[in-house]
Write a protein that holds these residues in place. Structure first.
Motif, PDB file in Angstrom:
ATOM      1  N   UNK A 132      79.648 -23.075  70.086  1.00  0.00           N
ATOM      2  CA  UNK A 132      78.328 -22.557  69.744  1.00  0.00           C
ATOM      3  C   UNK A 132      78.512 -21.434  68.732  1.00  0.00           C
ATOM      4  N   UNK A 133      77.967 -21.635  67.535  1.00  0.00           N
ATOM      5  CA  UNK A 133      78.025 -20.625  66.484  1.00  0.00           C
ATOM      6  C   UNK A 133      76.643 -20.033  66.264  1.00  0.00           C
ATOM      7  N   UNK A 134      76.617 -18.755  65.944  1.00  0.00           N
ATOM      8  CA  UNK A 134      75.399 -18.089  65.491  1.00  0.00           C
ATOM      9  C   UNK A 134      75.834 -16.897  64.660  1.00  0.00           C
ATOM     10  N   UNK A 135      74.962 -16.473  63.774  1.00  0.00           N
ATOM     11  CA  UNK A 135      75.276 -15.296  62.961  1.00  0.00           C
ATOM     12  C   UNK A 135      75.013 -14.001  63.706  1.00  0.00           C
TER      13      UNK A 135
ATOM     14  N   UNK B  17      70.301 -17.848  71.958  1.00  0.00           N
ATOM     15  CA  UNK B  17      69.850 -17.449  73.296  1.00  0.00           C
ATOM     16  C   UNK B  17      69.315 -18.652  74.075  1.00  0.00           C
ATOM     17  N   UNK B  18      68.557 -19.516  73.397  1.00  0.00           N
ATOM     18  CA  UNK B  18      68.046 -20.709  74.067  1.00  0.00           C
ATOM     19  C   UNK B  18      69.192 -21.628  74.484  1.00  0.00           C
ATOM     20  N   UNK B  19      70.183 -21.834  73.600  1.00  0.00           N
ATOM     21  CA  UNK B  19      71.322 -22.684  73.934  1.00  0.00           C
ATOM     22  C   UNK B  19      72.080 -22.139  75.135  1.00  0.00           C
ATOM     23  N   UNK B  20      72.258 -20.842  75.197  1.00  0.00           N
ATOM     24  CA  UNK B  20      72.980 -20.246  76.316  1.00  0.00           C
ATOM     25  C   UNK B  20      72.188 -20.384  77.619  1.00  0.00           C
TER      26      UNK B  20
ATOM     27  N   UNK C  25      76.920 -23.009  59.292  1.00  0.00           N
ATOM     28  CA  UNK C  25      75.970 -22.210  58.501  1.00  0.00           C
ATOM     29  C   UNK C  25      74.884 -21.766  59.460  1.00  0.00           C
ATOM     30  N   UNK C  26      74.902 -20.527  59.853  1.00  0.00           N
ATOM     31  CA  UNK C  26      73.938 -20.039  60.832  1.00  0.00           C
ATOM     32  C   UNK C  26      74.246 -20.623  62.199  1.00  0.00           C
ATOM     33  N   UNK C  27      73.191 -20.977  62.937  1.00  0.00           N
ATOM     34  CA  UNK C  27      73.391 -21.567  64.257  1.00  0.00           C
ATOM     35  C   UNK C  27      73.939 -22.980  64.099  1.00  0.00           C
ATOM     36  N   UNK C  28      74.920 -23.312  64.926  1.00  0.00           N
ATOM     37  CA  UNK C  28      75.434 -24.672  64.971  1.00  0.00           C
ATOM     38  C   UNK C  28      76.088 -24.907  66.325  1.00  0.00           C
ATOM     39  N   UNK C  29      75.894 -26.110  66.817  1.00  0.00           N
ATOM     40  CA  UNK C  29      76.543 -26.570  68.037  1.00  0.00           C
ATOM     41  C   UNK C  29      77.466 -27.713  67.615  1.00  0.00           C
ATOM     42  N   UNK C  30      78.720 -27.676  68.045  1.00  0.00           N
ATOM     43  CA  UNK C  30      79.660 -28.758  67.756  1.00  0.00           C
ATOM     44  C   UNK C  30      80.342 -29.163  69.056  1.00  0.00           C
ATOM     45  N   UNK C  31      80.362 -30.457  69.317  1.00  0.00           N
ATOM     46  CA  UNK C  31      81.031 -31.005  70.490  1.00  0.00           C
ATOM     47  C   UNK C  31      82.260 -31.753  70.012  1.00  0.00           C
TER      48      UNK C  31
ATOM     49  N   UNK D  95      70.439 -27.142  65.827  1.00  0.00           N
ATOM     50  CA  UNK D  95      69.471 -26.565  66.755  1.00  0.00           C
ATOM     51  C   UNK D  95      69.976 -26.766  68.183  1.00  0.00           C
ATOM     52  N   UNK D  96      69.444 -26.008  69.131  1.00  0.00           N
ATOM     53  CA  UNK D  96      69.903 -26.115  70.522  1.00  0.00           C
ATOM     54  C   UNK D  96      69.691 -27.520  71.086  1.00  0.00           C
TER      55      UNK D  96
END
Length: 154
Positions: free
Chosen positions: A55-58, A66-69, A105-111, A124-125
């Motif tokens: 989970x990346x965020x700037x 916060x929503x992803x968490x 770039x900014x928020x990113x989720x990678x699995x 996005x989350x």
């Protein structure tokens, strides 16, 4: 410094992200859901053992972060069942190996699968249910389920 949380609340996460020097390493077992914050991890460390969910965020204040968490916190057991380790990076200036490898770039989720392949990138989350479905469609996960069933029957 690596910070390890096997269970956390929003307050604990906020405190840990705000005060990295105060965090301490903790022993975890393979059964524990693990959330690592502000880390410099190497994805190769998890090969064939865990499925990194990065989970990346700037900023730790990013509403998408916060929503992803919140999604993750609500269903840690589902992630643990699938051998997921959650890696958090909210420092775009830190130059972590994770950022270099995945270039967010900014928020990113990678699995990432156990074999090191990136199987999902989202800007996005995503709910843990959606993430779990993606994992469950992977051949290695299907084999793990078959092996678990066979062990339970024998």
């Amino acid at each position: 410094m690596t910070r390890v949380f096997s269970k956390f609340s929003g307050l604990l996460l906020a405190m840990a992200l705000a005060a990295p020097a105060a965090a301490q390493e903790a022993q975890t077992t393979p059964e524990d859901p693990v959330v690592l914050g502000s880390i410099d991890a190497n994805l190769n460390d998890f090969l064939w053992h865990k499925r990194p969910l990065v989970i990346f965020a700037d900023s730790a204040e990013d509403p998408r972060f916060l929503q992803q968490m919140q999604y993750i916190e609500a269903r840690l057991d589902d992630l643990a069942e699938r051998d997921v380790v959650v890696l958090i990076d909210t420092d775009p200036t830190g130059g972590s190996d994770l950022r270099e490898a995945l270039r967010p770039r900014g928020f990113m989720l990678a699995l990432i699968s156990k074999d090191g392949t990136v199987i999902l990138r989202k800007p996005s989350p995503w709910s843990v249910r959606e993430i779990s479905r993606t994992i469950d469609k992977q051949p290695l996960r299907e084999q793990e389920i078959r092996d678990r069933r066979a062990a339970g029957q024998g």
